[in-house]
Design a protein around this motif. Structure first.
Motif, PDB file in Angstrom:
ATOM      1  N   ALA A  16       0.785  -1.205  -0.037  1.00  0.00           N
ATOM      2  CA  ALA A  16      -0.065  -0.191  -0.195  1.00  0.00           C
ATOM      3  C   ALA A  16       0.869   1.161   0.088  1.00  0.00           C
ATOM      4  O   ALA A  16       0.470   2.146  -0.698  1.00  0.00           O
ATOM      5  N   ARG A  17       1.904   1.400   0.512  1.00  0.00           N
ATOM      6  CA  ARG A  17       2.751   2.604   0.807  1.00  0.00           C
ATOM      7  C   ARG A  17       3.520   2.824  -0.441  1.00  0.00           C
ATOM      8  O   ARG A  17       4.062   3.629  -0.775  1.00  0.00           O
ATOM      9  N   ALA A  18       3.961   1.561  -1.203  1.00  0.00           N
ATOM     10  CA  ALA A  18       4.531   1.509  -2.274  1.00  0.00           C
ATOM     11  C   ALA A  18       3.759   1.996  -3.430  1.00  0.00           C
ATOM     12  O   ALA A  18       3.871   2.793  -4.397  1.00  0.00           O
ATOM     13  N   ALA A  19       2.340   1.762  -3.272  1.00  0.00           N
ATOM     14  CA  ALA A  19       1.279   2.185  -4.499  1.00  0.00           C
ATOM     15  C   ALA A  19       1.126   3.465  -4.335  1.00  0.00           C
ATOM     16  O   ALA A  19       0.842   4.138  -5.247  1.00  0.00           O
ATOM     17  N   ASP A  20       1.197   4.095  -3.073  1.00  0.00           N
ATOM     18  CA  ASP A  20       1.098   5.631  -2.797  1.00  0.00           C
ATOM     19  C   ASP A  20       2.496   6.340  -3.381  1.00  0.00           C
ATOM     20  O   ASP A  20       2.009   7.568  -3.790  1.00  0.00           O
ATOM     21  N   LEU A  21       3.569   5.586  -3.592  1.00  0.00           N
ATOM     22  CA  LEU A  21       4.548   6.369  -4.100  1.00  0.00           C
ATOM     23  C   LEU A  21       4.540   6.503  -5.732  1.00  0.00           C
ATOM     24  O   LEU A  21       5.012   7.441  -6.291  1.00  0.00           O
ATOM     25  N   CYS A  22       3.613   5.526  -6.486  1.00  0.00           N
ATOM     26  CA  CYS A  22       3.455   5.320  -7.912  1.00  0.00           C
ATOM     27  C   CYS A  22       3.277   6.681  -8.466  1.00  0.00           C
ATOM     28  O   CYS A  22       1.939   7.179  -8.061  1.00  0.00           O
ATOM     29  N   GLY A  23       3.749   7.144  -9.414  1.00  0.00           N
ATOM     30  CA  GLY A  23       3.381   8.444 -10.095  1.00  0.00           C
ATOM     31  C   GLY A  23       4.006   9.518  -9.828  1.00  0.00           C
ATOM     32  O   GLY A  23       3.902  10.679 -10.126  1.00  0.00           O
ATOM     33  N   GLN A  24       4.346   9.421  -8.271  1.00  0.00           N
ATOM     34  CA  GLN A  24       4.872  10.920  -7.696  1.00  0.00           C
ATOM     35  C   GLN A  24       6.417  11.063  -7.977  1.00  0.00           C
ATOM     36  O   GLN A  24       7.282  10.079  -8.312  1.00  0.00           O
ATOM     37  N   ASN A  25       7.124  12.063  -8.192  1.00  0.00           N
ATOM     38  CA  ASN A  25       8.308  12.600  -8.691  1.00  0.00           C
ATOM     39  C   ASN A  25       9.386  12.704  -7.269  1.00  0.00           C
ATOM     40  O   ASN A  25       8.533  12.921  -6.407  1.00  0.00           O
ATOM     41  N   PHE A  26      10.544  12.892  -7.627  1.00  0.00           N
ATOM     42  CA  PHE A  26      11.464  12.847  -6.522  1.00  0.00           C
ATOM     43  C   PHE A  26      11.384  14.066  -5.731  1.00  0.00           C
ATOM     44  O   PHE A  26      11.561  14.238  -4.583  1.00  0.00           O
ATOM     45  N   ALA A  27      11.077  15.204  -6.426  1.00  0.00           N
ATOM     46  CA  ALA A  27      10.860  16.479  -5.964  1.00  0.00           C
ATOM     47  C   ALA A  27       9.706  16.691  -4.777  1.00  0.00           C
ATOM     48  O   ALA A  27      10.001  16.749  -3.701  1.00  0.00           O
ATOM     49  N   GLN A  28       8.541  15.656  -5.098  1.00  0.00           N
ATOM     50  CA  GLN A  28       7.469  15.675  -4.295  1.00  0.00           C
ATOM     51  C   GLN A  28       7.838  14.911  -2.989  1.00  0.00           C
ATOM     52  O   GLN A  28       7.664  15.297  -1.985  1.00  0.00           O
ATOM     53  N   LEU A  29       8.290  13.591  -3.185  1.00  0.00           N
ATOM     54  CA  LEU A  29       9.045  12.928  -2.126  1.00  0.00           C
ATOM     55  C   LEU A  29       9.792  13.342  -1.182  1.00  0.00           C
ATOM     56  O   LEU A  29       9.920  13.039   0.008  1.00  0.00           O
ATOM     57  N   ALA A  30      10.720  14.012  -1.778  1.00  0.00           N
ATOM     58  CA  ALA A  30      12.031  14.701  -1.030  1.00  0.00           C
ATOM     59  C   ALA A  30      11.342  15.827  -0.155  1.00  0.00           C
ATOM     60  O   ALA A  30      11.686  15.983   0.981  1.00  0.00           O
ATOM     61  N   HIS A  31      10.543  16.444  -0.754  1.00  0.00           N
ATOM     62  CA  HIS A  31       9.677  17.564  -0.101  1.00  0.00           C
ATOM     63  C   HIS A  31       8.904  16.955   1.218  1.00  0.00           C
ATOM     64  O   HIS A  31       9.334  17.430   2.487  1.00  0.00           O
ATOM     65  N   ILE A  32       8.267  15.915   1.161  1.00  0.00           N
ATOM     66  CA  ILE A  32       7.703  15.131   2.294  1.00  0.00           C
ATOM     67  C   ILE A  32       8.600  14.610   3.067  1.00  0.00           C
ATOM     68  O   ILE A  32       8.283  14.853   4.438  1.00  0.00           O
TER      69      ILE A  32
END
Length: 229
Positions: A16-32
């Motif tokens: 489920a966590r991996a599915a939440d990452l799908c489609g997001q870019n590294f800028a979004q993920l790094a900000h979080i």
């Protein structure tokens, strides 16, 4: 960096966590995560893996065990090209150059690391700025009988060559699905090994890597990607 998410308590929670990452870019993920995106990966080769480990709650760190030890699952990122093909070989683990007498496939570290893998494809083409590269859909994989037989055959052949003192002369072209390559920050790093006469020597550390054809076949089987391009 922001506080680390707690480790997932089940395969379903991890997926489920991996599915939440799908489609997001590294800028979004790094900000979080509360970290900055480097300009490139030349000096930060482990940055992507560390970012995704943070989001998924991996807890093993640099310890010699799966990234999610309580689940027995290893995390592997897989940079992908425009045609759906892996762009890099995949490092699995350091190859032992000493103390290998009586070590069998059933008990070896490589088999343990590959028993259960969460593959996380990521955009890897260099013309895509790092911050804009996106995460793809995850695959939770265990080797089938054919894949395990291929891995076992290559591992046994490579380990036999190491036992014969040939570790520094093994070409990366050896092996159908698995290869042995230098694994060190630079050429000055040395470790203990033996030559063909049984003499102790200082040699380059080696690592086991999965060939792109092997990981490409995993991707193709799950996503019906045409590997002929």
């Amino acid at each position: 960096m922001n506080p680390h998410p707690s480790p997932p308590q089940s395969e379903d929670q991890l997926l489920a966590r991996a599915a939440d990452l799908c489609g997001q870019n590294f800028a979004q993920l790094a900000h979080i995560a509360g970290i900055s995106v480097p300009a490139d990966l030349r000096r930060d080769k482990g940055w992507v893996g560390q970012l995704l480990e943070w989001h998924l709650g991996a807890s093993a760190g640099s310890r010699p065990e799966p990234d999610f030890p309580h689940l027995g699952i290893e995390l592997k990122t897989l940079p992908m090209g425009y045609q759906g093909q892996p762009l890099e070989t995949t490092f699995v683990c350091v190859a032992p150059l000493t103390g290998i007498t009586n070590v069998t496939w059933q008990q070896c570290h490589l088999r343990h690391k590959l028993a259960r893998v969460l593959w996380l494809p990521i955009e890897g083409e260099r013309d895509i700025p790092l911050a804009q590269r996106r995460v793809g859909p995850a695959i939770l994989w265990s080797p089938n009988a054919q894949e395990e037989a291929q891995l076992k055959a290559d591992w046994e052949e490579l380990m036999e060559s190491i036992a014969l003192g040939e570790s520094q002369h093994i070409s990366a072209s050896r092996g159908e699905v698995l290869q042995l390559r230098p694994k060190a920050a630079h050429g000055q790093v040395k470790t203990r090994a033996f030559d063909s006469e049984g003499n102790a020597i200082q040699a380059q550390p080696k690592g086991f890597y999965l060939k792109k054809s092997f990981t490409g076949a995993i991707i193709a089987r799950h996503f019906s990607v045409d590997q002929s391009n």
